[in-house]
Design an enzyme around this catalytic site. Structure first.
Site, PDB file in Angstrom:
ATOM      1  N   ASP A 256       0.909  -1.143   0.000  1.00  0.00           N
ATOM      2  CA  ASP A 256       0.000   0.000   0.000  1.00  0.00           C
ATOM      3  C   ASP A 256       0.949   1.193   0.000  1.00  0.00           C
ATOM      4  O   ASP A 256       1.600   1.463   1.012  1.00  0.00           O
ATOM      5  CB  ASP A 256      -0.876   0.020   1.258  1.00  0.00           C
ATOM      6  CG  ASP A 256      -1.852   1.180   1.206  1.00  0.00           C
ATOM      7  OD1 ASP A 256      -1.410   2.303   0.906  1.00  0.00           O
ATOM      8  OD2 ASP A 256      -3.041   0.974   1.467  1.00  0.00           O
ATOM      9  N   HIS A 257       1.053   1.869  -1.130  1.00  0.00           N
ATOM     10  CA  HIS A 257       2.154   2.842  -1.231  1.00  0.00           C
ATOM     11  C   HIS A 257       1.996   3.989  -0.236  1.00  0.00           C
ATOM     12  O   HIS A 257       2.965   4.672   0.077  1.00  0.00           O
ATOM     13  CB  HIS A 257       2.366   3.323  -2.670  1.00  0.00           C
ATOM     14  CG  HIS A 257       1.411   4.375  -3.129  1.00  0.00           C
ATOM     15  ND1 HIS A 257       0.149   4.074  -3.570  1.00  0.00           N
ATOM     16  CD2 HIS A 257       1.524   5.714  -3.231  1.00  0.00           C
ATOM     17  CE1 HIS A 257      -0.464   5.196  -3.918  1.00  0.00           C
ATOM     18  NE2 HIS A 257       0.349   6.208  -3.720  1.00  0.00           N
TER      19      HIS A 257
ATOM     20  N   HIS B 255      -5.817   2.782   1.263  1.00  0.00           N
ATOM     21  CA  HIS B 255      -5.019   3.897   1.783  1.00  0.00           C
ATOM     22  C   HIS B 255      -5.656   4.565   3.009  1.00  0.00           C
ATOM     23  O   HIS B 255      -4.999   4.769   4.026  1.00  0.00           O
ATOM     24  CB  HIS B 255      -4.809   4.963   0.706  1.00  0.00           C
ATOM     25  CG  HIS B 255      -4.229   4.439  -0.576  1.00  0.00           C
ATOM     26  ND1 HIS B 255      -3.305   3.439  -0.616  1.00  0.00           N
ATOM     27  CD2 HIS B 255      -4.444   4.785  -1.872  1.00  0.00           C
ATOM     28  CE1 HIS B 255      -2.971   3.188  -1.875  1.00  0.00           C
ATOM     29  NE2 HIS B 255      -3.657   3.998  -2.655  1.00  0.00           N
TER      30      HIS B 255
HETATM   31  C1  BG6 Z   1      -3.550   4.974  -6.196  1.00  0.00           C
HETATM   32  C2  BG6 Z   1      -4.911   5.089  -6.799  1.00  0.00           C
HETATM   33  O1  BG6 Z   1      -3.482   3.875  -5.330  1.00  0.00           O
HETATM   34  O2  BG6 Z   1      -3.271   6.152  -5.459  1.00  0.00           O
HETATM   35  C3  BG6 Z   1      -5.013   6.306  -7.694  1.00  0.00           C
HETATM   36  O3  BG6 Z   1      -5.184   3.923  -7.559  1.00  0.00           O
HETATM   37  C4  BG6 Z   1      -4.588   7.532  -6.945  1.00  0.00           C
HETATM   38  O4  BG6 Z   1      -6.321   6.457  -8.211  1.00  0.00           O
HETATM   39  C5  BG6 Z   1      -3.255   7.323  -6.259  1.00  0.00           C
HETATM   40  O5  BG6 Z   1      -4.499   8.600  -7.869  1.00  0.00           O
HETATM   41  C6  BG6 Z   1      -2.908   8.487  -5.348  1.00  0.00           C
HETATM   42  O6  BG6 Z   1      -1.600   8.323  -4.896  1.00  0.00           O
HETATM   43  P1  BG6 Z   1      -0.710   9.588  -4.505  1.00  0.00           P
HETATM   44  O7  BG6 Z   1       0.543   8.980  -3.968  1.00  0.00           O
HETATM   45  O8  BG6 Z   1      -0.524  10.384  -5.747  1.00  0.00           O
HETATM   46  O9  BG6 Z   1      -1.504  10.329  -3.477  1.00  0.00           O
END
Ligand code: BG6
Length: 493
Positions: free
Chosen positions: A179-180, A242
């Protein structure tokens, strides 16, 4: 301040779906950046794998282009790019038949003790077939790890089926579910704030905290991902993973250590303690929206349906939820979550609002007293802000002022934070699962989300419209205002 770099052990990273969007935008740049910082040992190899027939040279050219587009290169990086590309090789293979697998196995056999890491940057329908073939070719043995990423299912049942398929080849201790958001610098800072300071934890409960707000607002629309997004929507795309992960890190009990299972055990307890939202209360506790045309980032933006190129869709591009946690620490404290596409600004933050003081010793002329707030900004401009009351400086009697003690990490430390993927890939090589989701967490998150999705599906109401470039449907404001509260506005403190 110079960042501290600790080199990892030599590894062979095989990226399945190597010519796809994730590899191009995130994985190749992340690996290059770690290499540029000296964290990737000389013996490490990066092996692209996909169905597209390509030579090694063509794959290196593809990666060179990806870096030019996504890696913020300087002139000084040119030589580093070329030495990075030397690490890259390519195997054409089909996840669903035998072609190419012997070649991959032969290549991996030359790895001389490198840690094998298989990154499945593919659709989830290929997780099972790839894992099965890794196993049948003897590639899932010993220390080999597999990395997968959402969507891990579209509901609890499909998530369990995917997890089962992966578990046929890899034990849980070698499965890394990314989960980044957990790799973002400020998210880890949340743990530092809570557990490396003595001043917050005693107040971290329903007796002292009035409410928590988590906002993840994007200005972007579909970004060429219409096919996936329309089957997912904001709930599956952002909340199930997230936002719930952020909620867990705020709400969990202090784990005994930061070892993976200590942290994940505590997060799991929170996911299991979330108050159920069902058809009976879904209208009071949730709001779904879908953007219409509007003005976003100074330019006119099309509607969701125009972005999608379809005449109709009930997919939500905005969600607001009032969540509750049924345990002693948090009983009665609302956790307001909201996320959406094409909102007014790109902003992710966590706002913890403490209770107002029980009694004021000041005259009315001193002015009102605002509750203390701790604002943790994830992006942009990562930092932490503590809003407190002070006396208005100078003469003029006792007048109070609400001010932020504001710390921007970029200004204070001058270090450019690595992208979340950089940290997470290195953690996989290190064998540290703390920032990755365990199977039971993913499934528990679905257990809470599924009844909400079911209730929406069964409802005659469509998602509420909102103009692109705004903060979502007015019903989201009404939902929090019914409780006598408002969404935090960053200009406030
Ligand atoms: C991803 C989603 O996991 O996270 C995207 O699939 C979203 O839809 C993105 O735009 C947002 O990530 P960050 O790091 O740009 O906030």
């Amino acid at each position: 301040m110079a960042a501290r770099i600790i080199a990892v052990a030599p590894f062979d990273l095989v990226v399945f779906g190597a010519t796809g969007d994730l590899a191009q935008r995130k994985l190749i740049p992340a690996l290059f950046n770690r290499d540029r910082h000296g964290q990737v040992p000389p013996e490490a190899r990066i092996i692209g794998a996909s169905r597209r027939a390509m030579t090694e040279k063509q794959f290196r050219d593809f990666a060179r282009t990806a870096l030019a587009q996504h890696a913020k290169l300087t002139d000084a990086d040119k030589a580093l790019v070329e030495s990075f590309l030397e690490r890259l090789t390519y195997v054409t293979l089909d996840a669903e038949d035998e072609s190419g697998w012997d070649a991959l196995a032969a290549l991996m056999a030359t790895g001389k003790g490198n840690i094998p890491v298989y990154y499945l940057a593919t659709g989830p329908d290929l997780f099972g077939p790839i894992c099965a073939r890794l196993k049948s070719h003897g590639l899932a043995e010993n220390d080999a790890r597999v990395v997968i990423e959402k969507p891990i299912g579209k509901d609890g049942d499909s998530a369990r089926a995917l997890n089962d398929a992966v578990a046929m080849a890899f034990p849980e201790s070698r499965v890394y579910r990314i989960d980044h958001y957990l790799g973002k610098e400020t998210v880890q800072n949340l743990m530092a704030l809570r557990f490396a300071n003595s001043m917050f934890e005693p107040l971290w409960n329903a007796a002292h905290i009035d409410n928590v707000q988590i906002t993840v607002a994007e200005t972007l629309g579909l970004q060429g991902r219409a096919g996936y997004y329309d089957t997912a929507g904001a709930m599956r795309d952002m909340v199930q993973n997230h936002l719930l992960q952020l909620l867990c890190l705020i709400a969990m009990e202090p784990p005994p250590t930061l070892h993976a299972d200590s942290v994940r055990d505590e997060k799991l307890k929170i996911l299991k303690s979330l108050d159920p939202i069902t058809v009976a209360n879904v209208n009071q506790l949730t709001v779904r929206g879908q953007y219409r045309a509007g003005v976003s980032g100074g330019a006119s933006a099309p509607s969701y349906l125009e972005d999608l190129g379809a005449p109709e869709s009930r997919t939500e591009t905005f969600v607001a939820i009032k969540a509750g946690i049924g345990n002693w620490r948090w009983a009665g404290v609302p956790f307001y979550l909201r996320t959406g596409k094409r909102l007014a600004t790109r902003l992710s933050d966590i706002v913890i609002t403490f209770r107002v003081i029980p009694h004021s010793v000041f005259d009315a002329s001193a002015g009102g007293i605002e509750p203390n707030r701790l604002v943790i900004r994830l992006q942009p401009d990562e930092g932490v802000k503590l809003c407190i009351m002070i006396k208005d400086p100078g003469p003029g009697g006792m007048r109070l002022q609400y001010i932020p003690l504001d710390m921007s990490f970029a200004d204070s430390f001058g270090v450019e934070n690595p992208d979340a993927y950089e940290r997470l890939i290195m953690d996989v090589v290190r064998g540290n699962q703390t920032l990755f989701m365990r199977r039971d967490e993913v499934e528990a998150a679905w257990n809470w989300v599924d009844p909400i999705l079911d209730a929406w599906k069964g409802s005659l109401d469509a998602p509420k419209p909102y103009a692109a470039g705004t903060w979502g449907p007015s019903a989201s404001v009404a939902m929090i205002e019914r409780d006598g509260r408002t969404w935090y506005d960053d200009g406030e403190g």
